[in-house]
Design a protein around this motif. Structure first.
Motif, PDB file in Angstrom:
ATOM      1  N   GLU A  50       3.706  11.849  -1.826  1.00 15.70           N
ATOM      2  CA  GLU A  50       3.111  11.551  -3.127  1.00 15.70           C
ATOM      3  C   GLU A  50       1.833  12.355  -3.335  1.00 15.70           C
ATOM      4  O   GLU A  50       1.595  12.901  -4.409  1.00 15.70           O
ATOM      5  N   ARG A  51       1.057  12.460  -2.294  1.00 14.68           N
ATOM      6  CA  ARG A  51      -0.170  13.256  -2.370  1.00 14.68           C
ATOM      7  C   ARG A  51       0.172  14.721  -2.661  1.00 14.68           C
ATOM      8  O   ARG A  51      -0.409  15.352  -3.546  1.00 14.68           O
ATOM      9  N   LEU A  52       1.140  15.256  -1.904  1.00  7.04           N
ATOM     10  CA  LEU A  52       1.508  16.658  -2.076  1.00  7.04           C
ATOM     11  C   LEU A  52       2.078  16.920  -3.470  1.00  7.04           C
ATOM     12  O   LEU A  52       1.738  17.926  -4.104  1.00  7.04           O
ATOM     13  N   LEU A  53       2.915  16.015  -3.958  1.00  6.36           N
ATOM     14  CA  LEU A  53       3.511  16.201  -5.287  1.00  6.36           C
ATOM     15  C   LEU A  53       2.438  16.171  -6.371  1.00  6.36           C
ATOM     16  O   LEU A  53       2.494  16.946  -7.323  1.00  6.36           O
ATOM     17  N   ASN A  54       1.444  15.307  -6.213  1.00  8.11           N
ATOM     18  CA  ASN A  54       0.321  15.279  -7.168  1.00  8.11           C
ATOM     19  C   ASN A  54      -0.446  16.592  -7.142  1.00  8.11           C
ATOM     20  O   ASN A  54      -0.792  17.147  -8.182  1.00  8.11           O
ATOM     21  N   GLU A  55      -0.693  17.077  -5.938  1.00 13.22           N
ATOM     22  CA  GLU A  55      -1.434  18.335  -5.797  1.00 13.22           C
ATOM     23  C   GLU A  55      -0.656  19.490  -6.408  1.00 13.22           C
ATOM     24  O   GLU A  55      -1.237  20.388  -7.032  1.00 13.22           O
ATOM     25  N   LEU A  56       0.662  19.457  -6.253  1.00 14.03           N
ATOM     26  CA  LEU A  56       1.495  20.514  -6.835  1.00 14.03           C
ATOM     27  C   LEU A  56       1.459  20.453  -8.363  1.00 14.03           C
ATOM     28  O   LEU A  56       1.377  21.485  -9.028  1.00 14.03           O
ATOM     29  N   MET A  77      -0.093  26.573  -3.381  1.00 13.22           N
ATOM     30  CA  MET A  77       1.091  25.791  -3.726  1.00 13.22           C
ATOM     31  C   MET A  77       2.128  25.917  -2.627  1.00 13.22           C
ATOM     32  O   MET A  77       2.727  24.920  -2.207  1.00 13.22           O
ATOM     33  N   ASP A  78       2.319  27.151  -2.164  1.00  7.79           N
ATOM     34  CA  ASP A  78       3.290  27.390  -1.107  1.00  7.79           C
ATOM     35  C   ASP A  78       2.954  26.582   0.145  1.00  7.79           C
ATOM     36  O   ASP A  78       3.835  26.020   0.808  1.00  7.79           O
ATOM     37  N   ALA A  79       1.657  26.495   0.437  1.00  5.45           N
ATOM     38  CA  ALA A  79       1.229  25.716   1.607  1.00  5.45           C
ATOM     39  C   ALA A  79       1.599  24.239   1.436  1.00  5.45           C
ATOM     40  O   ALA A  79       2.020  23.576   2.399  1.00  5.45           O
ATOM     41  N   MET A 134       3.591  26.524  14.529  1.00  6.53           N
ATOM     42  CA  MET A 134       3.210  27.892  14.191  1.00  6.53           C
ATOM     43  C   MET A 134       2.256  27.965  13.002  1.00  6.53           C
ATOM     44  O   MET A 134       1.167  28.504  13.096  1.00  6.53           O
ATOM     45  N   ASP A 135       2.705  27.417  11.876  1.00  3.49           N
ATOM     46  CA  ASP A 135       1.922  27.534  10.643  1.00  3.49           C
ATOM     47  C   ASP A 135       0.919  26.415  10.514  1.00  3.49           C
ATOM     48  O   ASP A 135       1.293  25.265  10.294  1.00  3.49           O
ATOM     49  N   VAL A 180      14.042  26.210  -2.080  1.00  3.10           N
ATOM     50  CA  VAL A 180      14.142  26.902  -3.373  1.00  3.10           C
ATOM     51  C   VAL A 180      12.746  27.088  -3.977  1.00  3.10           C
ATOM     52  O   VAL A 180      12.388  28.180  -4.433  1.00  3.10           O
ATOM     53  N   PHE A 181      11.963  26.020  -3.929  1.00  2.00           N
ATOM     54  CA  PHE A 181      10.620  26.027  -4.493  1.00  2.00           C
ATOM     55  C   PHE A 181       9.756  27.102  -3.828  1.00  2.00           C
ATOM     56  O   PHE A 181       9.022  27.850  -4.463  1.00  2.00           O
ATOM     57  N   ARG A 182       9.866  27.184  -2.507  1.00  5.71           N
ATOM     58  CA  ARG A 182       9.073  28.171  -1.770  1.00  5.71           C
ATOM     59  C   ARG A 182       9.433  29.593  -2.171  1.00  5.71           C
ATOM     60  O   ARG A 182       8.564  30.464  -2.240  1.00  5.71           O
ATOM     61  N   ASN A 183      10.711  29.815  -2.434  1.00  9.23           N
ATOM     62  CA  ASN A 183      11.123  31.147  -2.878  1.00  9.23           C
ATOM     63  C   ASN A 183      10.458  31.505  -4.202  1.00  9.23           C
ATOM     64  O   ASN A 183      10.018  32.630  -4.404  1.00  9.23           O
ATOM     65  N   TYR A 184      10.377  30.532  -5.101  1.00 11.44           N
ATOM     66  CA  TYR A 184       9.708  30.769  -6.389  1.00 11.44           C
ATOM     67  C   TYR A 184       8.222  31.049  -6.189  1.00 11.44           C
ATOM     68  O   TYR A 184       7.641  31.909  -6.851  1.00 11.44           O
ATOM     69  N   CYS A 185       7.593  30.307  -5.273  1.00 12.39           N
ATOM     70  CA  CYS A 185       6.160  30.514  -5.001  1.00 12.39           C
ATOM     71  C   CYS A 185       5.936  31.929  -4.474  1.00 12.39           C
ATOM     72  O   CYS A 185       5.017  32.629  -4.900  1.00 12.39           O
ATOM     73  N   GLU A 186       6.810  32.309  -3.534  1.00  9.75           N
ATOM     74  CA  GLU A 186       6.678  33.632  -2.926  1.00  9.75           C
ATOM     75  C   GLU A 186       6.831  34.739  -3.958  1.00  9.75           C
ATOM     76  O   GLU A 186       6.142  35.756  -3.915  1.00  9.75           O
TER      77      GLU A 186
END
Lengths: 149, 132
Positions: A54-60, A74-76, B67-68, A99-105
């Motif tokens: 929940e914390r991470l989703l809010n931060e995103l 965001m990627d982190a 690692m990360d 999938v989300f990480r690919n978009y961030c990258e």
């Protein structure tokens, strides 16, 4: 509903969660770590997962509302969410994080904007399902029975 | 037999481990896995804390290194620990799948590498390497 029916309902429900891809083998690993000395381990880890997510989703959400989007940050966050969902066996959430990480990258704003609600949706479904499962388990324990493995 | 860990000045036959991971859920799971095997363990949240705890004089039989991580990642932390002369078993755990990245991690000084998520059987295989 009597005890045997409750137990059967739990087994069926749990099986369906695996079958429908909400949970994977890693969740089974967690259950195997629970024992008489640590009877609440699964609930505790999953509760931690809920808090963390929940914390991470809010931060995103906040990150995507900024004028200048910090894709690295965001990627982190997504990496963290992917890590914890993977560790508890929340398969669909984990897959969406990839999938989300690919978009961030790719620094693809539209992709991120499309993906975040999908991740939130899958997260809220698995949360509801796990909470229902824990409720069933509690009903069984309250009825004096033991939770089938 | 398990190596003797120098832990708080007391000699004990119990194995000791350090969990290095920035993820709270993973720390909890790794802690439980180690507890289940009777391994005393402590957790830190990044590579720098792992180095600092060794600077303070503590050593462990086993280090589970993610690692990360922010501040200092697992590759750098492993390198530094080896430079400090730390000979403990360091097992890298990561979700990275690219060979190049895994190789860089291993070359930093790992004794073993396991893909996350960590399971009981993966941990047992790491522990056997210490005893074997």
């Amino acid at each position: 509903m009597d005890l045997v029916q409750l137990q059967r309902q739990l087994v069926d429900y749990r099986t369906s969660l695996y079958h429908e891809g909400f949970l994977d083998e890693q969740f089974t690993q967690l259950q195997e770590l629970q024992d008489e000395n640590n009877p609440d381990f699964v609930v505790e880890v999953v509760s931690l997962f809920f808090e963390d997510s929940e914390r991470l989703l809010n931060e995103l959400s906040n990150a995507l509302e900024q004028q200048i989007i910090d894709f690295k940050r965001m990627d982190a966050r997504v990496h963290q969410l992917k890590g914890s969902s993977s560790s508890i066996g929340a398969q669909r959430v984990r897959q969406l994080c990839i999938v989300f990480r690919n978009y961030c990258e790719a620094q693809n704003v539209e992709g991120c904007l499309k993906c975040l609600p999908q991740v939130k949706h899958e997260y809220s479904i698995v949360k509801t399902k796990l909470e229902s499962m824990f409720q069933l388990e509690q009903q069984i324990l309250n009825a004096g029975g033991s939770v089938p493995v | 037999m398990a190596a003797q860990g120098r832990h708080g000045g007391q000699e004990s036959n119990k194995m000791t481990a350090l969990v290095v991971d920035d993820n709270t859920v993973n720390r909890m799971i790794h802690h439980r896995l180690l507890d289940n095997l009777g391994i005393e363990n402590v957790a830190v949240v990044n590579g720098k804390e792992a180095v600092d705890i060794h600077c303070s004089g503590k050593t462990f039989d086993l280090i589970l290194m993610d690692m990360d991580m922010p501040v200092m990642n697992g590759i750098e932390a492993t390198r530094q620990l080896r430079e400090m002369g730390i000979r403990s078993m360091i097992a890298g755990v990561s979700t990275r799948s690219m060979e190049r990245e895994i190789r860089e991690f291993i070359e930093a000084g790992l004794d073993d590498y396991q893909e996350k998520p960590l399971t009981m059987s993966k941990l047992i295989s790491i522990v056997h390497k210490i005893n074997g």
